[in-house]
Design a protein around this motif. Sequence first.
Motif, PDB file in Angstrom:
ATOM      1  N   GLU A 168       0.827  -1.204   0.000  1.00  0.00           N
ATOM      2  CA  GLU A 168       0.000   0.000   0.000  1.00  0.00           C
ATOM      3  C   GLU A 168       0.867   1.262   0.000  1.00  0.00           C
ATOM      4  OE1 GLU A 168      -3.214   0.540  -0.191  1.00  0.00           O
ATOM      5  OE2 GLU A 168      -3.756  -1.592  -0.368  1.00  0.00           O
ATOM      6  N   GLY A 169       0.579   2.166  -0.935  1.00  0.00           N
ATOM      7  CA  GLY A 169       1.220   3.467  -0.935  1.00  0.00           C
ATOM      8  C   GLY A 169       2.626   3.515  -1.486  1.00  0.00           C
ATOM      9  N   TYR A 170       3.196   2.385  -1.899  1.00  0.00           N
ATOM     10  CA  TYR A 170       4.580   2.410  -2.395  1.00  0.00           C
ATOM     11  C   TYR A 170       4.616   2.755  -3.886  1.00  0.00           C
ATOM     12  CZ  TYR A 170       9.367   1.114  -3.485  1.00  0.00           C
ATOM     13  OH  TYR A 170      10.666   1.150  -3.911  1.00  0.00           O
ATOM     14  N   TYR A 171       3.815   2.081  -4.681  1.00  0.00           N
ATOM     15  CA  TYR A 171       3.809   2.323  -6.128  1.00  0.00           C
ATOM     16  C   TYR A 171       2.763   3.378  -6.480  1.00  0.00           C
ATOM     17  CZ  TYR A 171       6.577  -1.962  -6.552  1.00  0.00           C
ATOM     18  OH  TYR A 171       7.552  -2.921  -6.439  1.00  0.00           O
ATOM     19  N   SER A 172       3.100   4.241  -7.411  1.00  0.00           N
ATOM     20  CA  SER A 172       2.155   5.230  -7.901  1.00  0.00           C
ATOM     21  C   SER A 172       1.054   4.521  -8.697  1.00  0.00           C
ATOM     22  CB  SER A 172       2.868   6.235  -8.804  1.00  0.00           C
ATOM     23  OG  SER A 172       3.289   5.593 -10.007  1.00  0.00           O
ATOM     24  N   PRO A 208      13.058 -12.561  -1.766  1.00  0.00           N
ATOM     25  CA  PRO A 208      12.308 -11.704  -0.834  1.00  0.00           C
ATOM     26  C   PRO A 208      13.219 -10.861   0.059  1.00  0.00           C
ATOM     27  CG  PRO A 208      12.406 -13.923   0.019  1.00  0.00           C
ATOM     28  CD  PRO A 208      13.118 -13.959  -1.312  1.00  0.00           C
ATOM     29  N   VAL A 209      14.232 -10.272  -0.556  1.00  0.00           N
ATOM     30  CA  VAL A 209      15.223  -9.484   0.193  1.00  0.00           C
ATOM     31  C   VAL A 209      15.481  -8.169  -0.536  1.00  0.00           C
ATOM     32  CG1 VAL A 209      16.322 -11.436   1.342  1.00  0.00           C
ATOM     33  CG2 VAL A 209      17.049 -10.814  -0.968  1.00  0.00           C
ATOM     34  N   PHE A 210      16.453  -7.396  -0.053  1.00  0.00           N
ATOM     35  CA  PHE A 210      16.774  -6.073  -0.624  1.00  0.00           C
ATOM     36  C   PHE A 210      15.547  -5.159  -0.563  1.00  0.00           C
ATOM     37  CE2 PHE A 210      19.046  -9.328  -3.259  1.00  0.00           C
ATOM     38  CZ  PHE A 210      20.243  -9.258  -2.579  1.00  0.00           C
ATOM     39  N   ASP A 211      14.813  -5.245   0.539  1.00  0.00           N
ATOM     40  CA  ASP A 211      13.555  -4.546   0.715  1.00  0.00           C
ATOM     41  C   ASP A 211      13.688  -3.365   1.652  1.00  0.00           C
ATOM     42  OD1 ASP A 211      11.618  -5.682  -0.855  1.00  0.00           O
ATOM     43  OD2 ASP A 211      11.069  -7.208   0.602  1.00  0.00           O
ATOM     44  N   GLY A 212      12.724  -2.493   1.569  1.00  0.00           N
ATOM     45  CA  GLY A 212      12.485  -1.503   2.602  1.00  0.00           C
ATOM     46  C   GLY A 212      11.345  -1.966   3.487  1.00  0.00           C
ATOM     47  N   PRO A 213      10.835  -1.081   4.319  1.00  0.00           N
ATOM     48  CA  PRO A 213       9.742  -1.465   5.221  1.00  0.00           C
ATOM     49  C   PRO A 213       8.473  -1.879   4.488  1.00  0.00           C
ATOM     50  CG  PRO A 213      10.113   0.913   5.274  1.00  0.00           C
ATOM     51  CD  PRO A 213      11.255   0.325   4.527  1.00  0.00           C
ATOM     52  N   GLU A 214       8.353  -1.488   3.217  1.00  0.00           N
ATOM     53  CA  GLU A 214       7.158  -1.869   2.453  1.00  0.00           C
ATOM     54  C   GLU A 214       7.172  -3.347   2.050  1.00  0.00           C
ATOM     55  OE1 GLU A 214      10.208  -1.933  -0.386  1.00  0.00           O
ATOM     56  OE2 GLU A 214       9.787  -0.340   1.073  1.00  0.00           O
ATOM     57  N   ARG A 216       8.342  -4.893  -0.584  1.00  0.00           N
ATOM     58  CA  ARG A 216       7.816  -5.111  -1.934  1.00  0.00           C
ATOM     59  C   ARG A 216       8.312  -6.416  -2.539  1.00  0.00           C
ATOM     60  NH1 ARG A 216      12.059  -1.756  -2.112  1.00  0.00           N
ATOM     61  NH2 ARG A 216      13.578  -1.911  -3.816  1.00  0.00           N
ATOM     62  N   ASN A 217       9.578  -6.781  -2.305  1.00  0.00           N
ATOM     63  CA  ASN A 217      10.109  -8.010  -2.892  1.00  0.00           C
ATOM     64  C   ASN A 217       9.567  -9.250  -2.203  1.00  0.00           C
ATOM     65  OD1 ASN A 217      11.682  -6.703  -4.862  1.00  0.00           O
ATOM     66  ND2 ASN A 217      13.340  -6.364  -3.403  1.00  0.00           N
ATOM     67  N   ALA A 218       9.437  -9.201  -0.881  1.00  0.00           N
ATOM     68  CA  ALA A 218       8.834 -10.325  -0.162  1.00  0.00           C
ATOM     69  C   ALA A 218       7.394 -10.531  -0.608  1.00  0.00           C
ATOM     70  CB  ALA A 218       8.906 -10.090   1.344  1.00  0.00           C
ATOM     71  N   ARG A 219       6.670  -9.426  -0.787  1.00  0.00           N
ATOM     72  CA  ARG A 219       5.285  -9.515  -1.224  1.00  0.00           C
ATOM     73  C   ARG A 219       5.184 -10.057  -2.657  1.00  0.00           C
ATOM     74  NH1 ARG A 219       1.522  -6.367   1.659  1.00  0.00           N
ATOM     75  NH2 ARG A 219       2.392  -5.374   3.517  1.00  0.00           N
ATOM     76  N   ARG A 220       6.119  -9.626  -3.501  1.00  0.00           N
ATOM     77  CA  ARG A 220       6.092 -10.115  -4.882  1.00  0.00           C
ATOM     78  C   ARG A 220       6.443 -11.592  -4.931  1.00  0.00           C
ATOM     79  NH1 ARG A 220       9.075  -7.154 -10.052  1.00  0.00           N
ATOM     80  NH2 ARG A 220       7.891  -8.221 -11.692  1.00  0.00           N
ATOM     81  N   ASN A 221       7.442 -12.012  -4.158  1.00  0.00           N
ATOM     82  CA  ASN A 221       7.778 -13.432  -4.096  1.00  0.00           C
ATOM     83  C   ASN A 221       6.553 -14.247  -3.680  1.00  0.00           C
ATOM     84  OD1 ASN A 221       8.708 -15.805  -2.110  1.00  0.00           O
ATOM     85  ND2 ASN A 221      10.228 -15.597  -3.734  1.00  0.00           N
TER      86      ASN A 221
END
Length: 382
Positions: A168-172, A208-214, A216-221
């Motif tokens: 939520e709120g990360y991608y435009s 699912p790494v190289f992420d920020g608090p959002e 995004r990579n863990a969620r995409r995995n």
Amino acid sequence: MSVCWECVVPTPTLRVAVLNIALSDPVPGRIRQKLSAPGHPRISRLAAMIQHVQPDVLLLCEFDHPGEGGDDGGLTDFCRYYLAEPQQGQVAIDYPYRYCPPANTGLLCEADLDGDGERTLPQDGQGYGFHHGHFSFVVLSRYPLIEEEIRSWQTLLWQQMPDNQLPEGYYSPEARAQLRLSSKNHLLLPVQVGYQRFQLLCAHPTPPVFDGPERRNARRNHDELRLLMDIINDEAYLVDDQGNPGGLDKDMPFVLLGDLNADLHDGEGMVLALRHLLYHPRVHRAVAEGKLTPKSLGGRFFRPWKLRRGRSSEWTHLSGLRLDYVLPSADFDVLNSGVFWPDKKDPLRRLVTDENGKERADISSDHRLVWVDVRLPAVKSE
């Protein structure tokens, strides 16, 4: 009812395998150049692993080739100079059937994904990559690959998956309207074995790494793993790149292959999707999480940098994780399985260690080859 045994045609045993071969480079064309002649020490060791295991069908992850699909000559040269010639005392192997699918890696998105005001690789690629085709995968087979019937979900948008994990709120809004779900590709590839056919279900989800608090990579995995499950479930929302609805036919045998970048017991991923996949009723339970899970002797003696909870005999990566999977459907007979990770006293250990006996990623790969021996049920001839 009696059975006409003369009409029953037995199917051969197949060895199906996956290896993250780590033949990727940020500089486009560099891997192609390395493969253009024999004698590269690391590539020779990688080929020797394949020759020792002798898979009939093999998925190679992280093998650079043109992002739009097809072979730029690198895969042909790998087969010609390395697999077709004995390496490190092993026996040559021939794969007459090969497929290089298109990939999302390094394909510049039409929207600014990371919100820095510029569209640049690798951060703004549909899948992470420094050039189109970086970190792609390829399929090699001794049996015919029915390319005219391939189905893929390369272009499926992430937001098109119901109940997705988009942060939520990360991608435009512009980014959400452009961002695809599959970081490389999700592929159904038919394989013809005598009178029978089965499907390879191939993918290499983002780590699912190289992420920020959002996250995004863990969620995409998580959602890339869920897409595999949705394909198996023949979910109604699916439309493939060819415009066909749905996923896998419920009666079609399949083998799921991939570096899934997910471990049930350790790592940084959101494990719920992997758990659902491994315990799916159509997936062979004994191979997924039972007595026939692929195992090695060498993994038991490896000490990763971080304490792990998982079984070391099942590890497939130098981080101490089970990341690489060969998952047959439940209708296969499974005869055997393994992970190529030689024991300390095995002379083949030289394929994964340096002269001091230390296991390093740059000796061959940071992953280990995983294989499963399967047999399709016998069929009646016409």
